[in-house]
Write an enzyme that holds these catalytic residues in place. Sequence first.
Site: not given
Lengths: 193, 97, 93
Positions: A104-106, A101
Amino acid sequence: MTGEHPDATIAQRVRRLETLLEEKGLITGERVDEAIDAFLASSSPANGARVVARAWTDEGYKSRLLADGTAAVRELGYMEGSYQRLRVVENTAGTHNVIVCTLCSCYPLRLLGPSPSWYKSEAYRSRVVREPRSVLREFGLELPDTVDITVWDSSAESRYMVLPRRPEGTEGLAEEELAALVTRNALIGTAAL
Amino acid sequence: MTDGDRFPPGTRVRTFPHDPAHHTRLPRYARGKRGVVVEPEGPAELADISAQGRGDAPVEQIYAVRFAARDLWGEGDHHVVLNLWESYLEEDPDRDR
Amino acid sequence: MARINDVGGTQGFGAIDTADDTEPFHADWEARVVGLFNTLRAQGIFNTNEFRDAIESMPPAEYLAASYYERWFTAIVALLETKGVLEPGELDD
């Protein structure tokens, strides 16, 4: 942080926020405890490993998993009540998949557990979409030039999980033994098995 | 539109080159780029509007779109798939080139 | 130009520290931040997109200097101030 109180550590500021919100009647410490417990209890890479082992041993399940990941993992009791969709992408002799991601950090938390620090790092997020072969090499995964790589950047409501190739010589293993072979990095695509 | 039939699988699309002053989920590396629709991913509230705390975010179809590394970076032999809301996309005007 | 979180393709971040974490959280306060986030979101104080927007709105130098959960904490405080739950600066009074 903001700099007004250089002596206040982050831990103290978090504690102070929690106290303020309790005083305002917005939260209780118990509810926060419950939220943490629920987060940890529903999320584990063992879940993803179990899904993979089922797919390796049941062709019908594998077909359903690749066609509609969300419905197939719900068959095993995962992702119930989640608004997110899951897409499972299959590694083959000629194709390799890796997830990221960049914004962000999905991450498919419920199937992979809390994400590793490197997954959230700028180094990984910036580089894997640009130079996946070099990135995978840093993880110790050297792919032949003949293997096509697809990078899945989780930019909306779908989450991705990799279905790794089943290791050779595992024909005699039971589903549970197979699940024990599956690593978190293999489910992200930064490792093979 | 939310039914996912505006851009059927295989449609050649181009992303908008916009650089909005607000939250968006179209990364800068994929702005103004050509790709091919893999398939619809399902509808969701448009993040750009939802992020503003407004209750009137439109629900739009999201599409998985596949980009060749060469089209994103000028080099490379891999592909990148992004999930993009319908309003980030238009049919590629030069699709017949 | 894009926001600081939008790092796909940015050069210069260097090698990846591929070490595996043994624990989901490195400190208790990180768990509290996750618990606070989930509790406040479930109560409808803010949604996920507003939360992401708040993280991305951090000054770039602060964003890059902050750890992952420090960013979460900064965003939660900023949203609570925007929503009027906290007075500006109340946390550090």
